[in-house]
Design an enzyme around this catalytic site. Structure first.
Site, short mmCIF file in Angstrom:
data_model
loop_
_atom_site.label_atom_id
_atom_site.label_comp_id
_atom_site.label_asym_id
_atom_site.label_seq_id
_atom_site.Cartn_x
_atom_site.Cartn_y
_atom_site.Cartn_z
N PRO A 283 0.84 -1.20 0.00
CG PRO A 283 -0.08 -1.11 2.13
CD PRO A 283 0.65 -2.02 1.21
CB CYS B 270 -0.12 7.60 0.47
SG CYS B 270 -0.74 6.95 2.04
CB ALA C 8 -3.32 4.25 4.18
CE1 TYR D 2 -0.27 8.25 8.76
CE2 TYR D 2 0.36 6.04 8.07
CZ TYR D 2 0.41 7.41 7.89
OH TYR D 2 1.13 7.95 6.85
NE ARG E 206 2.32 -2.53 5.88
CZ ARG E 206 2.94 -2.04 4.78
NH1 ARG E 206 3.01 -0.74 4.60
NH2 ARG E 206 3.43 -2.86 3.88
N GLY F 65 7.13 -2.21 -2.46
CA GLY F 65 6.57 -0.90 -2.68
C GLY F 65 7.29 -0.12 -3.76
NE ARG F 66 10.48 4.95 -0.97
CZ ARG F 66 10.01 4.80 0.25
NH1 ARG F 66 9.88 3.58 0.76
NH2 ARG F 66 9.65 5.84 0.98
#
Length: 357
Positions: A23, A25, A58, A182, A230, A326-327
């Site tokens: 995930p 953003c 997210a 978060y 997570r 991810g990246r």
């Protein structure tokens, strides 16, 4: 044969390989958290690119649960309707559509990072944020309101409603976001939770909200569909009382008992004073490996996974069941297809692209 391209079955959901799009953003919802063409193209291209599981960024369970005004959300039928074509396309390309359900807590009400990332006050399009206790350690952030008992019950209900809407939208996997500073992570860590009620002080109290949300989502999420959670394995705050790897080791079997099928192990994000000793290939994988030693839930690993052989070794050596990337997926939407070629597997390129292979 490679291990990375072995199917992964969780409950009655099977992913074609062990690669998940992490995930990430996008800050690209132009209107009230609704999915846009950007989400279709961004997520759909990673499904076309061969990943086994494609997870949304997210996704806020309420308007005030967003990090920025441009965050993706899921709190109404209109939001589910906007996401439904995305899940349909992901599935049509052979991938499993997944969603991360999140509440930003006191990290909410900020501009997108590519617009400066500054805190937004209500007069600037921001909003009052929620927190377990205490001010957020950034001067420009809106002052967070300490949550009441009613606030806590409302947030739990919002996670449940968002999970039900995710089903309507066609998702097969839901993930509860309890990491990266978060809201749920804020309750976990003594560095951000100074409450003196049943949600504060002791380990058992601080993990209560994450566990209650996990159980509540599991109750409405169908038995044949998997649930992920997570976590940040550590706050990387060695000089203060904080969330540590050993806390994560204690939490992991509890989450499995609460219905989590896979624990997605990341780290950090709670506090700007975090001290990350190094980054590089597999830099967070040891956390995943340690957590996996104590729980029956499967483990997903993140952090510096950029290479096909590296990801395959991660699975082959039993360090994790899922390589969460991810990246590298930002750099290469077709990472999974290129990884298959590198590992000598058949790369099932879309028929529209095969003349270029």
């Amino acid at each position: 044969m490679s291990h990375l391209f072995a199917p992964l079955t969780l409950r009655e959901t099977t992913a074609r390989n062990r690669i998940m799009v992490s995930p990430m953003c996008q800050y690209s919802s132009e209107e009230d958290g609704l999915a846009t063409d950007w989400h279709m193209v961004h997520l759909g291209s990673r499904a076309t690119g061969g990943a086994g599981i494609v997870m949304t960024e997210a996704t806020a369970v309420s308007p005030e649960g967003r990090i920025s005004p441009n965050d993706l959300g899921l709190w109404s039928d209109a939001h589910a309707d906007a996401l439904a074509p995305v899940t349909q396309f992901i599935r049509s390309q052979g991938a499993v559509p997944a969603i991360q359900l999140a509440h930003a807590g006191r990290k909410g009400s900020h501009a997108p990072p590519f617009e400066g990332g500054q805190g937004l006050q209500p007069d600037d399009g921001g909003w009052e944020t929620l927190a377990p206790s205490g001010p957020y350690p950034r001067d420009d952030a809106p002052l967070a309101r300490e949550m009441s008992a009613d606030d806590i019950e409302e947030v739990k209900a919002q996670f449940v409603e968002s999970a039900q809407l995710a089903l309507d939208a066609g998702f097969d996997i839901a993930e509860v976001h309890s990491a990266h500073g978060y809201l749920l992570h804020e309750f976990l860590s003594p560095a951000s939770n100074e409450r003196d009620d049943e949600y504060g002080r002791s380990f058992e109290n601080r993990v209560r909200l994450t566990r209650e949300v996990t159980r509540a989502v599991r109750e409405v999420w169908p038995d044949d569909k998997p649930l992920f959670v997570r976590i940040s394995a550590t706050d990387w705050l060695p000089d203060r009382d904080s969330w540590t790897l050993e806390d994560s080791v204690r939490l992991a079997p509890l989450l499995a008992a609460d219905g989590a099928d896979l624990i997605d192990v990341s780290a950090g994000g709670l506090h700007p004073d975090q001290q990350i000793p190094h980054t590089g290939p597999n830099y967070q994988v040891p956390f995943a490996e340690r957590v996996g030693e104590v729980t029956d839930a499967l483990i997903g690993a993140v952090g510096g996974i950029t290479d096909a052989k590296q990801a395959d070794a991660l699975i082959r050596n039993g360090r994790a069941a899922l390589a969460i990337i991810g990246r590298e997926h930002l750099r290469d939407p077709y990472f999974a297809l290129h990884a298959a070629e590198a590992l000598g597997e058949e790369a099932d390129w879309p028929k529209q692209y095969r003349r270029a292979v």
